[in-house]
Design a protein around this motif. Structure first.
Motif, short mmCIF file in Angstrom:
data_model
loop_
_atom_site.label_atom_id
_atom_site.label_comp_id
_atom_site.label_asym_id
_atom_site.label_seq_id
_atom_site.Cartn_x
_atom_site.Cartn_y
_atom_site.Cartn_z
N GLY A 151 0.82 -1.20 0.00
CA GLY A 151 0.00 0.00 0.00
C GLY A 151 0.85 1.26 0.00
N ARG A 152 1.95 1.22 0.76
CA ARG A 152 2.87 2.37 0.80
C ARG A 152 3.51 2.59 -0.57
NH1 ARG A 152 7.81 2.06 4.90
NH2 ARG A 152 8.36 0.38 3.44
N MET A 153 3.81 1.48 -1.26
CA MET A 153 4.41 1.58 -2.59
C MET A 153 3.47 2.34 -3.53
SD MET A 153 5.92 -1.54 -4.89
CE MET A 153 4.35 -2.35 -5.22
N ALA A 188 2.20 -3.43 -10.81
CA ALA A 188 1.54 -4.73 -10.98
C ALA A 188 1.86 -5.76 -9.89
CB ALA A 188 1.88 -5.31 -12.36
N PRO A 189 3.11 -5.84 -9.37
CA PRO A 189 3.37 -6.86 -8.33
C PRO A 189 2.47 -6.75 -7.10
CG PRO A 189 5.44 -6.03 -9.19
CD PRO A 189 4.36 -5.18 -9.79
N ALA A 190 2.16 -5.52 -6.68
CA ALA A 190 1.29 -5.35 -5.52
C ALA A 190 -0.10 -5.92 -5.80
CB ALA A 190 1.19 -3.87 -5.15
N CYS A 222 11.07 -2.53 -6.10
CA CYS A 222 9.99 -1.86 -6.86
C CYS A 222 9.70 -0.49 -6.26
CB CYS A 222 8.72 -2.71 -6.85
SG CYS A 222 8.78 -4.17 -7.91
N ARG A 223 9.71 -0.41 -4.93
CA ARG A 223 9.45 0.88 -4.26
C ARG A 223 10.57 1.87 -4.55
NH1 ARG A 223 7.78 -2.30 0.15
NH2 ARG A 223 9.71 -1.91 1.29
N MET A 224 11.79 1.38 -4.75
CA MET A 224 12.91 2.25 -5.07
C MET A 224 12.73 2.90 -6.44
SD MET A 224 16.15 -0.05 -3.78
CE MET A 224 17.30 0.93 -4.72
N VAL A 225 12.25 2.14 -7.41
CA VAL A 225 12.15 2.62 -8.79
C VAL A 225 10.87 3.41 -9.02
CG1 VAL A 225 12.16 1.91 -11.22
CG2 VAL A 225 13.50 0.62 -9.54
N LEU A 226 9.77 2.99 -8.38
CA LEU A 226 8.45 3.53 -8.69
C LEU A 226 8.30 5.04 -8.47
CD1 LEU A 226 5.52 2.97 -9.55
CD2 LEU A 226 5.01 2.39 -7.19
N PRO A 227 8.70 5.62 -7.32
CA PRO A 227 8.47 7.06 -7.13
C PRO A 227 9.12 7.92 -8.20
CG PRO A 227 9.03 6.01 -5.05
CD PRO A 227 9.28 5.00 -6.12
N GLY A 228 10.36 7.57 -8.59
CA GLY A 228 11.02 8.34 -9.63
C GLY A 228 10.31 8.24 -10.96
N LEU A 258 8.50 -8.58 -13.73
CA LEU A 258 7.83 -7.28 -13.89
C LEU A 258 8.79 -6.13 -13.59
CD1 LEU A 258 4.38 -8.13 -12.30
CD2 LEU A 258 4.77 -7.54 -14.69
N LEU A 259 9.60 -6.28 -12.54
CA LEU A 259 10.56 -5.23 -12.18
C LEU A 259 11.58 -5.03 -13.30
CD1 LEU A 259 11.96 -3.24 -10.29
CD2 LEU A 259 13.03 -5.17 -9.14
#
Length: 325
Positions: A15-17, A226-228, A176-182, A250-251
């Motif tokens: 959810g945080r992601m 998608a992974p979440a 995934c959380r590392m890449v997603l915000p950027g 997916l990553l």
């Protein structure tokens, strides 16, 4: 079976992601209304932008909802109903995301290429998001392994040594959380830039590059989110080797269009500053080479090296065993 505490922690992390990305995109949605180019949009596009903002806010409300439930209803306790609630809410949270993506894609394309192109591009964007967030999950859920098969796979994993499956899944979600915000920040910028005055002065070819870059960045964001969805819908929060493989693919898959999208917009910036198409192509190609060289070139080389070393050690140990025999 994963411990309830671990399942709830993973669900909240997922959810945080999504929350990290939604906050960035909501900020850009608010900003776009106050850009000078917003007044030039048709009334329909302006209303759709407003609806897109509303959908993103609904998605934000859904993503935050489990935290309120956990604090107020369960008083912070790890309970089965908390995990069920998080899983059910997360299954619906991405729906408004998908339609908001489609709306923004429509508005951008409608302004540059007209209504028909906007409808097609918006519909394709929304459908791609729905496919990766719900379609592949629905297809996989029909073929889902039985509980006994999953437990057997976990038992084999625990006996095989090395990194535990739970830790591998936690790590791939963290990555995934590392890449997603950027990626989502860049996507938000790409949705907003077409409303700026300087965008109108760009050559038509640069506008096409921007649209392509936007498509690539949107695809990257969809794959990273998608992974979440897959973990909630298909695995219901359980840690399985199958999910680890899917999240891994997916990553890595998301990093391919991400580098292309970044390099595409770098081409536009270099071309605007230098007024040299050849120089811009060279600079963007060099940037793409850096991304792919670091992310895939060196890593593939190191993987090949390690595989060769393992095969050599196995051959040596086999020869040693034969000599002793």
């Amino acid at each position: 079976m994963a411990k309830l505490r671990d399942k709830i922690k993973t669900a909240l992390d997922e959810g945080r992601m999504l929350m990290l990305g939604s906050q960035i995109l909501v900020g850009f949605q608010y900003r776009s209304v106050f850009e000078s180019g917003f007044e030039k949009l048709s009334h329909t596009s302006q209303v759709l932008k407003m609806c897109g903002l509303g959908l993103m806010l609904i998605a934000t409300a859904l993503i935050i909802w489990p935290s309120a439930y956990h604090r107020i209803v369960a008083d912070g306790e790890d309970r089965p109903d908390v995990h069920r609630f998080i899983t059910e809410v997360m299954c619906f949270a991405l729906l408004p995301f998908a339609f908001a993506f489609g709306i923004d894609a429509y508005v951008v394309t409608d302004m540059i290429y007209g209504h028909t192109a906007g409808v097609v591009f918006g519909a394709v964007t929304a459908l791609v998001a729905l496919f990766f967030w719900y379609g592949i999950e629905a297809l996989r859920k029909r073929k889902r392994e039985s509980k006994e098969e999953r437990m057997k796979a976990k038992a084999e994993d625990s006996q095989s040594g090395g990194t535990k499956l739970k830790d591998k899944i936690e790590q791939v979600l963290t990555e995934c959380r590392m890449v997603l915000p950027g990626a989502q920040a860049l996507l938000g910028f790409q949705f907003t830039i077409f409303l700026m005055q300087s965008f109108e002065k760009l050559p038509s070819s640069s506008k096409i590059v921007h649209i392509v870059s936007l498509c690539l960045m949107a695809l990257s964001v969809i794959l990273l989110m998608a992974p979440a969805a897959y973990h909630r819908i298909v695995e219901e929060g359980e840690d399985t080797e199958h999910f680890h493989r899917v999240a891994n693919r997916l990553l890595i898959g998301a990093m391919i269009p991400l580098a292309l999208g970044i390099s595409g917009d770098f081409f536009i910036v270099v071309r605007k500053v230098t007024e040299s198409t050849v120089g811009a192509i060279a600079a963007s190609a060099a940037m793409l080479l850096i991304f792919y060289g670091l992310w895939f070139g060196y890593t593939s080389y190191r993987r090949t090296q390690e595989q060769g070393s393992r095969q050599k050690r196995r051959r040596e140990s086999g020869e040693l065993a034969k000599s002793k025999g």
